[in-house]
Design a protein around this motif. Structure first.
Motif, PDB file in Angstrom:
ATOM      1  N   TYR A  60      64.746  90.766  51.413  1.00 26.59           N
ATOM      2  CA  TYR A  60      63.380  91.221  51.150  1.00 26.59           C
ATOM      3  C   TYR A  60      62.324  90.211  51.571  1.00 26.59           C
ATOM      4  CZ  TYR A  60      66.633  93.620  48.115  1.00 26.59           C
ATOM      5  OH  TYR A  60      67.734  94.269  47.626  1.00 26.59           O
ATOM      6  N   TRP A  61      62.609  88.915  51.401  1.00 26.58           N
ATOM      7  CA  TRP A  61      61.633  87.882  51.768  1.00 26.58           C
ATOM      8  C   TRP A  61      61.326  87.969  53.256  1.00 26.58           C
ATOM      9  CZ3 TRP A  61      58.748  84.417  49.087  1.00 26.58           C
ATOM     10  CH2 TRP A  61      58.127  83.418  49.829  1.00 26.58           C
ATOM     11  N   ASN A  62      62.370  87.947  54.075  1.00 29.76           N
ATOM     12  CA  ASN A  62      62.179  87.974  55.520  1.00 29.76           C
ATOM     13  C   ASN A  62      61.618  89.313  55.993  1.00 29.76           C
ATOM     14  OD1 ASN A  62      63.135  85.325  55.827  1.00 29.76           O
ATOM     15  ND2 ASN A  62      65.231  86.052  55.800  1.00 29.76           N
ATOM     16  N   ALA A  63      61.986  90.399  55.318  1.00 27.23           N
ATOM     17  CA  ALA A  63      61.469  91.710  55.710  1.00 27.23           C
ATOM     18  C   ALA A  63      59.964  91.792  55.497  1.00 27.23           C
ATOM     19  CB  ALA A  63      62.162  92.814  54.916  1.00 27.23           C
ATOM     20  N   THR A  64      59.476  91.224  54.398  1.00 25.12           N
ATOM     21  CA  THR A  64      58.032  91.274  54.170  1.00 25.12           C
ATOM     22  C   THR A  64      57.290  90.379  55.158  1.00 25.12           C
ATOM     23  OG1 THR A  64      58.123  89.591  52.420  1.00 25.12           O
ATOM     24  CG2 THR A  64      58.262  91.884  51.726  1.00 25.12           C
ATOM     25  N   VAL A  65      57.926  89.300  55.609  1.00 19.97           N
ATOM     26  CA  VAL A  65      57.312  88.456  56.638  1.00 19.97           C
ATOM     27  C   VAL A  65      57.222  89.255  57.937  1.00 19.97           C
ATOM     28  CG1 VAL A  65      57.623  86.400  58.070  1.00 19.97           C
ATOM     29  CG2 VAL A  65      58.035  86.273  55.606  1.00 19.97           C
ATOM     30  N   THR A  66      58.296  89.943  58.301  1.00 19.41           N
ATOM     31  CA  THR A  66      58.309  90.758  59.512  1.00 19.41           C
ATOM     32  C   THR A  66      57.256  91.856  59.440  1.00 19.41           C
ATOM     33  OG1 THR A  66      60.666  90.323  59.795  1.00 19.41           O
ATOM     34  CG2 THR A  66      59.770  92.215  60.976  1.00 19.41           C
ATOM     35  N   GLU A  67      57.098  92.457  58.258  1.00 19.46           N
ATOM     36  CA  GLU A  67      56.104  93.525  58.068  1.00 19.46           C
ATOM     37  C   GLU A  67      54.675  92.990  58.040  1.00 19.46           C
ATOM     38  OE1 GLU A  67      57.144  95.198  54.335  1.00 19.46           O
ATOM     39  OE2 GLU A  67      59.038  96.012  55.042  1.00 19.46           O
ATOM     40  N   ARG A  68      54.549  91.671  57.877  1.00 19.94           N
ATOM     41  CA  ARG A  68      53.235  91.025  57.745  1.00 19.94           C
ATOM     42  C   ARG A  68      52.474  91.593  56.556  1.00 19.94           C
ATOM     43  NH1 ARG A  68      51.530  88.051  62.416  1.00 19.94           N
ATOM     44  NH2 ARG A  68      49.414  88.406  61.694  1.00 19.94           N
ATOM     45  N   ARG A  69      53.215  91.772  55.449  1.00 19.37           N
ATOM     46  CA  ARG A  69      52.633  92.296  54.208  1.00 19.37           C
ATOM     47  C   ARG A  69      52.947  91.327  53.079  1.00 19.37           C
ATOM     48  NH1 ARG A  69      54.936  97.887  53.059  1.00 19.37           N
ATOM     49  NH2 ARG A  69      53.549  97.679  51.294  1.00 19.37           N
ATOM     50  N   ALA A  70      51.961  91.018  52.288  1.00 22.47           N
ATOM     51  CA  ALA A  70      52.151  90.152  51.120  1.00 22.47           C
ATOM     52  C   ALA A  70      52.667  91.012  49.967  1.00 22.47           C
ATOM     53  CB  ALA A  70      50.839  89.482  50.750  1.00 22.47           C
ATOM     54  N   ARG A  71      53.970  90.873  49.673  1.00 19.49           N
ATOM     55  CA  ARG A  71      54.584  91.686  48.624  1.00 19.49           C
ATOM     56  C   ARG A  71      55.316  90.839  47.594  1.00 19.49           C
ATOM     57  NH1 ARG A  71      58.182  95.776  51.589  1.00 19.49           N
ATOM     58  NH2 ARG A  71      58.648  96.362  49.469  1.00 19.49           N
ATOM     59  N   HIS A  72      55.201  89.525  47.678  1.00 19.80           N
ATOM     60  CA  HIS A  72      55.857  88.636  46.720  1.00 19.80           C
ATOM     61  C   HIS A  72      54.833  88.041  45.767  1.00 19.80           C
ATOM     62  CE1 HIS A  72      59.285  89.020  49.359  1.00 19.80           C
ATOM     63  NE2 HIS A  72      60.001  88.507  48.378  1.00 19.80           N
ATOM     64  N   ILE A  73      55.242  87.939  44.500  1.00 20.50           N
ATOM     65  CA  ILE A  73      54.374  87.443  43.439  1.00 20.50           C
ATOM     66  C   ILE A  73      55.052  86.257  42.784  1.00 20.50           C
ATOM     67  CG2 ILE A  73      53.242  88.022  41.256  1.00 20.50           C
ATOM     68  CD1 ILE A  73      53.663  91.035  42.144  1.00 20.50           C
ATOM     69  N   MET A  74      54.266  85.232  42.513  1.00 20.42           N
ATOM     70  CA  MET A  74      54.770  84.052  41.810  1.00 20.42           C
ATOM     71  C   MET A  74      53.720  83.632  40.799  1.00 20.42           C
ATOM     72  SD  MET A  74      56.007  80.511  43.506  1.00 20.42           S
ATOM     73  CE  MET A  74      56.237  79.055  42.550  1.00 20.42           C
ATOM     74  N   GLN A  75      54.145  83.443  39.563  1.00 21.35           N
ATOM     75  CA  GLN A  75      53.218  83.019  38.520  1.00 21.35           C
ATOM     76  C   GLN A  75      52.965  81.516  38.612  1.00 21.35           C
ATOM     77  OE1 GLN A  75      53.964  85.201  34.606  1.00 21.35           O
ATOM     78  NE2 GLN A  75      55.962  85.065  35.574  1.00 21.35           N
ATOM     79  N   LEU A  76      51.713  81.139  38.564  1.00 15.72           N
ATOM     80  CA  LEU A  76      51.336  79.735  38.564  1.00 15.72           C
ATOM     81  C   LEU A  76      50.443  79.519  37.338  1.00 15.72           C
ATOM     82  CD1 LEU A  76      50.514  79.329  42.345  1.00 15.72           C
ATOM     83  CD2 LEU A  76      52.568  78.564  41.149  1.00 15.72           C
ATOM     84  N   PRO A  77      51.043  79.138  36.215  1.00 17.27           N
ATOM     85  CA  PRO A  77      50.261  78.958  34.992  1.00 17.27           C
ATOM     86  C   PRO A  77      49.111  77.972  35.200  1.00 17.27           C
ATOM     87  CG  PRO A  77      52.593  78.785  34.536  1.00 17.27           C
ATOM     88  CD  PRO A  77      52.433  78.818  36.030  1.00 17.27           C
ATOM     89  N   CYS A  78      47.977  78.312  34.635  1.00 16.94           N
ATOM     90  CA  CYS A  78      46.757  77.498  34.682  1.00 16.94           C
ATOM     91  C   CYS A  78      46.155  77.409  36.070  1.00 16.94           C
ATOM     92  CB  CYS A  78      46.997  76.102  34.120  1.00 16.94           C
ATOM     93  SG  CYS A  78      47.385  76.128  32.377  1.00 16.94           S
ATOM     94  N   ASP A  79      46.550  78.266  36.974  1.00 18.34           N
ATOM     95  CA  ASP A  79      45.984  78.228  38.311  1.00 18.34           C
ATOM     96  C   ASP A  79      44.731  79.093  38.338  1.00 18.34           C
ATOM     97  OD1 ASP A  79      45.757  77.563  40.957  1.00 18.34           O
ATOM     98  OD2 ASP A  79      46.864  79.318  41.620  1.00 18.34           O
TER      99      ASP A  79
END
Length: 102
Positions: free
Chosen positions: A83-102
């Motif tokens: 899925y990571w590489n597929a979203t890069v190929t699609e040029r779509r931001a589909r991954h989420i990462m929580q960054l507390p206090c950001d």
């Protein structure tokens, strides 16, 4: 999305990566991000099959994106799941990462 996906399920569908413990363990005392993950996994929006997901959540809590541990986590995800590489190929931001206090 593949035909076997439940197209009647509420959207967006969110897949939570099952990361190794070294990447999931909080590096601090944050309680909020793990609670968000648990609630998402118990909700109707959670998608167990990544092929049916609209978004992908990396259950990593804390750390700056350029820290070695975070970089190793990204490398692991890119090797272990398509899925990571597929979203890069699609040029779509589909991954989420929580960054507390950001």
């Amino acid at each position: 999305r593949p035909t076997w996906c439940d197209h009647s399920a509420p959207r967006p569908r969110v897949h939570v990566y099952d990361l190794p413990l070294e990447f999931r363990r909080p590096g601090n005392n944050w309680r909020g991000p793990p609670l968000v993950i648990r609630r998402l996994q118990a909700s109707a929006f959670h998608e167990r099959d990544g092929r049916c997901a609209d978004f992908f959540l990396l259950p990593h809590f804390g750390g700056k994106p350029d820290e070695p541990k975070v970089i190793r986590m990204f490398a692991h995800v890119a090797r272990a799941w398509p899925y990571w590489n597929a979203t890069v190929t699609e040029r779509r931001a589909r991954h989420i990462m929580q960054l507390p206090c950001d």
